[in-house]
Write a protein that holds these residues in place. Sequence first.
Motif, PDB file in Angstrom:
ATOM      1  N   ILE A  68      42.876  30.787  27.804  1.00  0.00           N
ATOM      2  CA  ILE A  68      41.780  30.248  28.628  1.00  0.00           C
ATOM      3  C   ILE A  68      41.571  31.130  29.860  1.00  0.00           C
ATOM      4  CG2 ILE A  68      41.114  28.318  30.118  1.00  0.00           C
ATOM      5  CD1 ILE A  68      42.466  26.468  28.002  1.00  0.00           C
ATOM      6  N   THR A  69      42.656  31.530  30.513  1.00  0.00           N
ATOM      7  CA  THR A  69      42.559  32.392  31.689  1.00  0.00           C
ATOM      8  C   THR A  69      41.900  33.723  31.340  1.00  0.00           C
ATOM      9  OG1 THR A  69      44.536  31.378  32.626  1.00  0.00           O
ATOM     10  CG2 THR A  69      43.888  33.520  33.526  1.00  0.00           C
ATOM     11  N   ASN A  70      42.321  34.332  30.243  1.00  0.00           N
ATOM     12  CA  ASN A  70      41.722  35.603  29.811  1.00  0.00           C
ATOM     13  C   ASN A  70      40.251  35.437  29.473  1.00  0.00           C
ATOM     14  OD1 ASN A  70      44.166  36.880  30.148  1.00  0.00           O
ATOM     15  ND2 ASN A  70      44.708  36.828  27.989  1.00  0.00           N
ATOM     16  N   TYR A  71      39.910  34.335  28.817  1.00  0.00           N
ATOM     17  CA  TYR A  71      38.510  34.085  28.456  1.00  0.00           C
ATOM     18  C   TYR A  71      37.657  33.938  29.710  1.00  0.00           C
ATOM     19  CZ  TYR A  71      34.385  31.910  26.455  1.00  0.00           C
ATOM     20  OH  TYR A  71      33.099  31.631  26.102  1.00  0.00           O
ATOM     21  N   GLN A  72      38.159  33.187  30.691  1.00  0.00           N
ATOM     22  CA  GLN A  72      37.409  32.998  31.932  1.00  0.00           C
ATOM     23  C   GLN A  72      37.246  34.316  32.676  1.00  0.00           C
ATOM     24  OE1 GLN A  72      39.864  29.946  33.662  1.00  0.00           O
ATOM     25  NE2 GLN A  72      38.555  28.291  32.887  1.00  0.00           N
ATOM     26  N   ARG A  73      38.271  35.164  32.643  1.00  0.00           N
ATOM     27  CA  ARG A  73      38.195  36.467  33.300  1.00  0.00           C
ATOM     28  C   ARG A  73      37.102  37.319  32.648  1.00  0.00           C
ATOM     29  NH1 ARG A  73      43.337  38.397  32.564  1.00  0.00           N
ATOM     30  NH2 ARG A  73      44.016  37.152  34.334  1.00  0.00           N
ATOM     31  N   ILE A  74      37.038  37.313  31.330  1.00  0.00           N
ATOM     32  CA  ILE A  74      36.013  38.087  30.616  1.00  0.00           C
ATOM     33  C   ILE A  74      34.623  37.529  30.918  1.00  0.00           C
ATOM     34  CG2 ILE A  74      35.120  38.620  28.312  1.00  0.00           C
ATOM     35  CD1 ILE A  74      38.083  38.778  27.398  1.00  0.00           C
ATOM     36  N   ALA A  75      34.494  36.217  30.949  1.00  0.00           N
ATOM     37  CA  ALA A  75      33.199  35.598  31.239  1.00  0.00           C
ATOM     38  C   ALA A  75      32.738  35.950  32.646  1.00  0.00           C
ATOM     39  CB  ALA A  75      33.286  34.085  31.075  1.00  0.00           C
ATOM     40  N   ARG A  76      33.667  35.948  33.610  1.00  0.00           N
ATOM     41  CA  ARG A  76      33.295  36.316  34.986  1.00  0.00           C
ATOM     42  C   ARG A  76      32.894  37.784  35.060  1.00  0.00           C
ATOM     43  NH1 ARG A  76      37.720  33.130  36.512  1.00  0.00           N
ATOM     44  NH2 ARG A  76      39.035  34.969  36.621  1.00  0.00           N
ATOM     45  N   ARG A  77      33.560  38.633  34.295  1.00  0.00           N
ATOM     46  CA  ARG A  77      33.250  40.053  34.307  1.00  0.00           C
ATOM     47  C   ARG A  77      31.849  40.322  33.752  1.00  0.00           C
ATOM     48  NH1 ARG A  77      37.113  42.697  30.786  1.00  0.00           N
ATOM     49  NH2 ARG A  77      38.651  41.850  32.196  1.00  0.00           N
ATOM     50  N   ASN A  78      31.409  39.499  32.785  1.00  0.00           N
ATOM     51  CA  ASN A  78      30.102  39.694  32.174  1.00  0.00           C
ATOM     52  C   ASN A  78      28.989  38.936  32.882  1.00  0.00           C
ATOM     53  OD1 ASN A  78      31.122  41.361  30.231  1.00  0.00           O
ATOM     54  ND2 ASN A  78      31.475  39.735  28.744  1.00  0.00           N
ATOM     55  N   THR A  79      29.277  38.315  34.000  1.00  0.00           N
ATOM     56  CA  THR A  79      28.275  37.554  34.741  1.00  0.00           C
ATOM     57  C   THR A  79      28.069  38.198  36.102  1.00  0.00           C
ATOM     58  OG1 THR A  79      28.997  35.525  33.652  1.00  0.00           O
ATOM     59  CG2 THR A  79      27.702  35.265  35.646  1.00  0.00           C
ATOM     60  N   PHE A  80      26.811  38.301  36.486  1.00  0.00           N
ATOM     61  CA  PHE A  80      26.548  38.807  37.828  1.00  0.00           C
ATOM     62  C   PHE A  80      25.582  37.862  38.518  1.00  0.00           C
ATOM     63  CE2 PHE A  80      22.294  40.445  37.095  1.00  0.00           C
ATOM     64  CZ  PHE A  80      22.273  40.695  35.740  1.00  0.00           C
ATOM     65  N   ASP A  82      22.286  37.104  40.690  1.00  0.00           N
ATOM     66  CA  ASP A  82      20.963  37.589  41.051  1.00  0.00           C
ATOM     67  C   ASP A  82      20.741  37.241  42.522  1.00  0.00           C
ATOM     68  OD1 ASP A  82      18.348  38.330  41.231  1.00  0.00           O
ATOM     69  OD2 ASP A  82      17.581  36.826  39.836  1.00  0.00           O
ATOM     70  N   THR A  83      20.461  38.229  43.357  1.00  0.00           N
ATOM     71  CA  THR A  83      20.330  37.979  44.790  1.00  0.00           C
ATOM     72  C   THR A  83      18.901  37.651  45.205  1.00  0.00           C
ATOM     73  OG1 THR A  83      20.112  40.346  45.167  1.00  0.00           O
ATOM     74  CG2 THR A  83      22.319  39.389  45.404  1.00  0.00           C
ATOM     75  N   THR A  84      18.043  37.338  44.264  1.00  0.00           N
ATOM     76  CA  THR A  84      16.693  36.925  44.625  1.00  0.00           C
ATOM     77  C   THR A  84      16.736  35.529  45.225  1.00  0.00           C
ATOM     78  OG1 THR A  84      16.288  36.030  42.428  1.00  0.00           O
ATOM     79  CG2 THR A  84      15.656  38.323  42.799  1.00  0.00           C
ATOM     80  N   ASP A  85      15.597  35.025  45.624  1.00  0.00           N
ATOM     81  CA  ASP A  85      15.530  33.728  46.290  1.00  0.00           C
ATOM     82  C   ASP A  85      16.099  32.587  45.452  1.00  0.00           C
ATOM     83  OD1 ASP A  85      14.409  34.893  48.493  1.00  0.00           O
ATOM     84  OD2 ASP A  85      12.344  34.519  47.845  1.00  0.00           O
ATOM     85  N   ASN A  86      15.981  32.676  44.133  1.00  0.00           N
ATOM     86  CA  ASN A  86      16.419  31.574  43.282  1.00  0.00           C
ATOM     87  C   ASN A  86      17.930  31.515  43.096  1.00  0.00           C
ATOM     88  OD1 ASN A  86      13.771  30.857  42.933  1.00  0.00           O
ATOM     89  ND2 ASN A  86      13.534  32.087  41.080  1.00  0.00           N
ATOM     90  N   LEU A  87      18.634  32.629  43.288  1.00  0.00           N
ATOM     91  CA  LEU A  87      20.083  32.709  43.133  1.00  0.00           C
ATOM     92  C   LEU A  87      20.575  32.151  41.795  1.00  0.00           C
ATOM     93  CD1 LEU A  87      21.318  31.767  46.707  1.00  0.00           C
ATOM     94  CD2 LEU A  87      21.208  34.024  45.675  1.00  0.00           C
ATOM     95  N   HIS A  88      20.055  32.668  40.707  1.00  0.00           N
ATOM     96  CA  HIS A  88      20.480  32.250  39.368  1.00  0.00           C
ATOM     97  C   HIS A  88      21.675  33.074  38.921  1.00  0.00           C
ATOM     98  CE1 HIS A  88      17.085  29.696  38.560  1.00  0.00           C
ATOM     99  NE2 HIS A  88      16.272  30.646  38.963  1.00  0.00           N
ATOM    100  N   TYR A  89      22.542  32.437  38.140  1.00  0.00           N
ATOM    101  CA  TYR A  89      23.613  33.167  37.485  1.00  0.00           C
ATOM    102  C   TYR A  89      23.065  33.631  36.144  1.00  0.00           C
ATOM    103  CZ  TYR A  89      26.937  31.523  40.910  1.00  0.00           C
ATOM    104  OH  TYR A  89      27.606  31.290  42.063  1.00  0.00           O
ATOM    105  N   ILE A  90      23.163  34.900  35.901  1.00  0.00           N
ATOM    106  CA  ILE A  90      22.607  35.474  34.674  1.00  0.00           C
ATOM    107  C   ILE A  90      23.732  36.097  33.881  1.00  0.00           C
ATOM    108  CG2 ILE A  90      20.992  37.162  33.731  1.00  0.00           C
ATOM    109  CD1 ILE A  90      19.453  36.949  36.374  1.00  0.00           C
ATOM    110  N   ASN A  91      23.812  35.726  32.617  1.00  0.00           N
ATOM    111  CA  ASN A  91      24.804  36.337  31.745  1.00  0.00           C
ATOM    112  C   ASN A  91      24.223  37.647  31.252  1.00  0.00           C
ATOM    113  OD1 ASN A  91      26.628  37.087  29.796  1.00  0.00           O
ATOM    114  ND2 ASN A  91      27.088  34.971  29.259  1.00  0.00           N
ATOM    115  N   SER A  92      24.862  38.729  31.567  1.00  0.00           N
ATOM    116  CA  SER A  92      24.313  40.051  31.288  1.00  0.00           C
ATOM    117  C   SER A  92      24.232  40.382  29.810  1.00  0.00           C
ATOM    118  CB  SER A  92      25.131  41.121  32.003  1.00  0.00           C
ATOM    119  OG  SER A  92      26.451  41.114  31.518  1.00  0.00           O
ATOM    120  N   THR A  93      24.901  39.631  28.939  1.00  0.00           N
ATOM    121  CA  THR A  93      24.850  39.940  27.509  1.00  0.00           C
ATOM    122  C   THR A  93      23.682  39.253  26.809  1.00  0.00           C
ATOM    123  OG1 THR A  93      26.336  38.110  27.002  1.00  0.00           O
ATOM    124  CG2 THR A  93      27.342  40.279  27.369  1.00  0.00           C
ATOM    125  N   ASP A  94      22.943  38.424  27.511  1.00  0.00           N
ATOM    126  CA  ASP A  94      21.831  37.699  26.887  1.00  0.00           C
ATOM    127  C   ASP A  94      20.479  38.319  27.206  1.00  0.00           C
ATOM    128  OD1 ASP A  94      23.577  35.930  25.774  1.00  0.00           O
ATOM    129  OD2 ASP A  94      23.286  34.371  27.287  1.00  0.00           O
TER     130      ASP A  94
END
Length: 171
Positions: A68-80, A82-94
Amino acid sequence: MTALEFSYALNQMSSSLKPFALKLTKDMEDANDLLQETMLKAYTNREKFADGTNLKAWLYTIMKNTFITNYQRIARRNTFIDTTDNLHYINSTDNIIQNKAYSDFAMEDMNHAIDELDEPYKVPFMMHFRGFKYHEIADRLRIPIGTVKNRIHIARKELKDKLKVYAPQSA
């Protein structure tokens, strides 16, 4: 329990942990890595193991938590962020956008492949596809249930061969 006894007990448990690691990771190399990491964590934390408790359950818990820890680490690494006004979390693989043309071609090829099936295989396959149970198909076609299962199996195999161009490519 001495370090040597603990090491021996860990070694005995490794074969029963491997299928669980494979079930979690669905990849042999990742399963081996997870098993090795679990054994290392267990050995380095052996003083936390209480004698008389279930070692196997303790190891399964370590393995599950490590996964679970490794999976969460990978998920955090693939997420960045967005610093626009909406502040959405975007999964970079989608970020892949497909249009309907690809699915139209695929559907056309599937229908053509099904149409090419011999009638004894196509009829039970299509009935099963539409939701009929094996015994219902056998009753309606007046054939044994084993024959129904066999014909559906053969139809699937032929379709898989004809449509292998659409099979996911492994990296």
